[in-house]
Design a protein around this motif. Structure first.
Motif, PDB file in Angstrom:
ATOM      1  N   SER A  65      50.808  23.936  24.141  1.00 34.66           N
ATOM      2  CA  SER A  65      50.333  23.115  25.261  1.00 34.66           C
ATOM      3  C   SER A  65      49.361  23.913  26.117  1.00 34.66           C
ATOM      4  CB  SER A  65      51.513  22.679  26.139  1.00 34.66           C
ATOM      5  OG  SER A  65      52.371  21.837  25.433  1.00 34.66           O
ATOM      6  N   GLU A  66      48.587  23.194  26.938  1.00 32.02           N
ATOM      7  CA  GLU A  66      47.712  23.869  27.893  1.00 32.02           C
ATOM      8  C   GLU A  66      48.579  24.586  28.914  1.00 32.02           C
ATOM      9  OE1 GLU A  66      44.565  21.684  29.727  1.00 32.02           O
ATOM     10  OE2 GLU A  66      44.191  20.525  27.910  1.00 32.02           O
ATOM     11  N   THR A  67      48.108  25.753  29.367  1.00 28.12           N
ATOM     12  CA  THR A  67      48.893  26.549  30.305  1.00 28.12           C
ATOM     13  C   THR A  67      48.180  26.698  31.634  1.00 28.12           C
ATOM     14  OG1 THR A  67      47.915  28.595  29.489  1.00 28.12           O
ATOM     15  CG2 THR A  67      49.957  27.868  28.433  1.00 28.12           C
ATOM     16  N   LEU A  68      48.904  27.213  32.590  1.00 23.94           N
ATOM     17  CA  LEU A  68      48.373  27.465  33.932  1.00 23.94           C
ATOM     18  C   LEU A  68      48.353  28.957  34.180  1.00 23.94           C
ATOM     19  CD1 LEU A  68      50.570  24.831  35.805  1.00 23.94           C
ATOM     20  CD2 LEU A  68      48.196  24.552  35.071  1.00 23.94           C
ATOM     21  N   GLY A  69      47.202  29.470  34.594  1.00 25.38           N
ATOM     22  CA  GLY A  69      47.121  30.874  34.987  1.00 25.38           C
ATOM     23  C   GLY A  69      47.820  31.089  36.301  1.00 25.38           C
ATOM     24  N   GLN A  70      48.480  32.226  36.449  1.00 21.61           N
ATOM     25  CA  GLN A  70      49.187  32.504  37.691  1.00 21.61           C
ATOM     26  C   GLN A  70      48.284  33.124  38.750  1.00 21.61           C
ATOM     27  OE1 GLN A  70      52.576  34.747  36.276  1.00 21.61           O
ATOM     28  NE2 GLN A  70      53.654  32.896  35.667  1.00 21.61           N
ATOM     29  N   MET A  71      47.023  33.377  38.399  1.00 23.60           N
ATOM     30  CA  MET A  71      46.025  33.865  39.357  1.00 23.60           C
ATOM     31  C   MET A  71      44.805  32.956  39.230  1.00 23.60           C
ATOM     32  SD  MET A  71      46.477  38.012  38.775  1.00 23.60           S
ATOM     33  CE  MET A  71      44.770  38.197  38.544  1.00 23.60           C
ATOM     34  N   ASN A  72      44.532  32.173  40.253  1.00 20.77           N
ATOM     35  CA  ASN A  72      43.417  31.229  40.190  1.00 20.77           C
ATOM     36  C   ASN A  72      42.056  31.879  40.412  1.00 20.77           C
ATOM     37  OD1 ASN A  72      44.995  29.001  39.632  1.00 20.77           O
ATOM     38  ND2 ASN A  72      45.382  28.582  41.776  1.00 20.77           N
ATOM     39  N   ALA A  73      42.014  32.917  41.192  1.00 21.50           N
ATOM     40  CA  ALA A  73      40.746  33.600  41.472  1.00 21.50           C
ATOM     41  C   ALA A  73      40.709  34.921  40.711  1.00 21.50           C
ATOM     42  CB  ALA A  73      40.600  33.859  42.967  1.00 21.50           C
ATOM     43  N   GLU A  74      39.518  35.343  40.368  1.00 25.66           N
ATOM     44  CA  GLU A  74      39.371  36.611  39.672  1.00 25.66           C
ATOM     45  C   GLU A  74      39.657  37.776  40.616  1.00 25.66           C
ATOM     46  OE1 GLU A  74      36.943  33.689  37.405  1.00 25.66           O
ATOM     47  OE2 GLU A  74      37.101  34.166  39.518  1.00 25.66           O
ATOM     48  N   ILE A  75      40.280  38.799  40.059  1.00 27.17           N
ATOM     49  CA  ILE A  75      40.523  40.060  40.766  1.00 27.17           C
ATOM     50  C   ILE A  75      39.850  41.135  39.935  1.00 27.17           C
ATOM     51  CG2 ILE A  75      42.263  41.738  41.462  1.00 27.17           C
ATOM     52  CD1 ILE A  75      44.164  39.387  41.884  1.00 27.17           C
ATOM     53  N   ILE A  76      39.111  42.015  40.597  1.00 25.69           N
ATOM     54  CA  ILE A  76      38.362  43.045  39.879  1.00 25.69           C
ATOM     55  C   ILE A  76      38.879  44.425  40.251  1.00 25.69           C
ATOM     56  CG2 ILE A  76      36.100  44.138  39.602  1.00 25.69           C
ATOM     57  CD1 ILE A  76      34.830  41.432  40.055  1.00 25.69           C
ATOM     58  N   GLU A  77      39.096  45.241  39.229  1.00 27.89           N
ATOM     59  CA  GLU A  77      39.401  46.653  39.425  1.00 27.89           C
ATOM     60  C   GLU A  77      38.227  47.454  38.886  1.00 27.89           C
ATOM     61  OE1 GLU A  77      43.136  48.133  38.051  1.00 27.89           O
ATOM     62  OE2 GLU A  77      44.218  46.393  38.809  1.00 27.89           O
ATOM     63  N   ILE A  78      37.864  48.502  39.590  1.00 30.76           N
ATOM     64  CA  ILE A  78      36.785  49.385  39.162  1.00 30.76           C
ATOM     65  C   ILE A  78      37.413  50.557  38.429  1.00 30.76           C
ATOM     66  CG2 ILE A  78      34.889  50.867  39.920  1.00 30.76           C
ATOM     67  CD1 ILE A  78      34.686  49.013  42.411  1.00 30.76           C
ATOM     68  N   GLU A  79      37.019  50.763  37.173  1.00 35.68           N
ATOM     69  CA  GLU A  79      37.562  51.840  36.359  1.00 35.68           C
ATOM     70  C   GLU A  79      36.478  52.882  36.111  1.00 35.68           C
ATOM     71  OE1 GLU A  79      40.679  49.137  33.770  1.00 35.68           O
ATOM     72  OE2 GLU A  79      38.740  49.624  32.878  1.00 35.68           O
ATOM     73  N   LEU A  80      36.809  54.134  36.356  1.00 39.98           N
ATOM     74  CA  LEU A  80      35.864  55.221  36.107  1.00 39.98           C
ATOM     75  C   LEU A  80      35.751  55.472  34.604  1.00 39.98           C
ATOM     76  CD1 LEU A  80      36.802  57.865  38.813  1.00 39.98           C
ATOM     77  CD2 LEU A  80      34.708  56.522  38.662  1.00 39.98           C
ATOM     78  N   LEU A  81      34.523  55.676  34.136  1.00 40.00           N
ATOM     79  CA  LEU A  81      34.287  55.990  32.739  1.00 40.00           C
ATOM     80  C   LEU A  81      34.151  57.492  32.502  1.00 40.00           C
ATOM     81  CD1 LEU A  81      31.702  53.231  31.787  1.00 40.00           C
ATOM     82  CD2 LEU A  81      34.136  53.328  31.241  1.00 40.00           C
ATOM     83  N   GLU A  82      33.800  58.210  33.558  1.00 42.59           N
ATOM     84  CA  GLU A  82      33.616  59.642  33.439  1.00 42.59           C
ATOM     85  C   GLU A  82      34.144  60.323  34.693  1.00 42.59           C
ATOM     86  OE1 GLU A  82      29.090  60.157  34.954  1.00 42.59           O
ATOM     87  OE2 GLU A  82      29.310  59.148  33.042  1.00 42.59           O
ATOM     88  N   PRO A  83      34.586  61.572  34.580  1.00 43.59           N
ATOM     89  CA  PRO A  83      35.076  62.287  35.768  1.00 43.59           C
ATOM     90  C   PRO A  83      33.966  62.446  36.814  1.00 43.59           C
ATOM     91  CG  PRO A  83      35.539  63.526  33.750  1.00 43.59           C
ATOM     92  CD  PRO A  83      34.663  62.368  33.381  1.00 43.59           C
ATOM     93  N   VAL A  84      34.369  62.348  38.060  1.00 46.30           N
ATOM     94  CA  VAL A  84      33.433  62.518  39.163  1.00 46.30           C
ATOM     95  C   VAL A  84      33.804  63.803  39.886  1.00 46.30           C
ATOM     96  CG1 VAL A  84      32.572  61.529  41.305  1.00 46.30           C
ATOM     97  CG2 VAL A  84      33.180  60.028  39.414  1.00 46.30           C
ATOM     98  N   SER A  85      32.804  64.667  40.076  1.00 47.76           N
ATOM     99  CA  SER A  85      33.083  65.952  40.756  1.00 47.76           C
ATOM    100  C   SER A  85      32.693  65.917  42.205  1.00 47.76           C
ATOM    101  CB  SER A  85      32.375  67.080  40.055  1.00 47.76           C
ATOM    102  OG  SER A  85      31.015  66.803  39.889  1.00 47.76           O
TER     103      SER A  85
END
Length: 112
Positions: A92-112
């Motif tokens: 069946s079709e489902t309902l997302g439990q978060m209606n709005a997008e939430i963004i996390e920023i992930e580092l790709l490389e170490p920052v000095s």
């Protein structure tokens, strides 16, 4: 527009941490509309916030991460990165439990 507010927040967070778009990827959870449209709008607003980084923003990885869903037909709860997946139990079709997008920023490389 929701994407404009998210882009302002991402741009502010990058500036505060002295990061550039090429050093990060964005992990997006939640939402209630087409992920491709969301991504296009987010990139456009982010480029408007950081015009000096437009080329890097066009190449920046934006990935969907799993978030909770509920099936109103059979009550199964599960996680999926898709916005509106079919229930793995009854299809069946489902309902997302978060209606709005939430963004996390992930580092790709170490920052000095």
């Amino acid at each position: 527009m929701h994407e404009a507010g998210l882009a302002r927040g991402v741009a502010k967070a990058l500036r505060e941490r002295s990061l550039r778009p090429g050093q990060v990827r964005l992990a997006v959870a939640g939402g209630h509309h087409d992920p491709a449209v969301f991504e296009t709008e987010l990139r456009a607003h982010l480029a408007a916030e950081m015009p000096e980084e437009e080329a890097a923003i066009a190449r920046m990885e934006i990935r969907r991460v799993a978030f909770g869903h509920l099936c109103p037909a059979c009550g199964v709860e599960f996680e999926s990165a898709m916005v509106a997946p079919a229930c793995p139990n009854c299809a069946s079709e489902t309902l997302g439990q978060m209606n709005a997008e939430i963004i996390e920023i992930e580092l790709l490389e170490p920052v000095s």
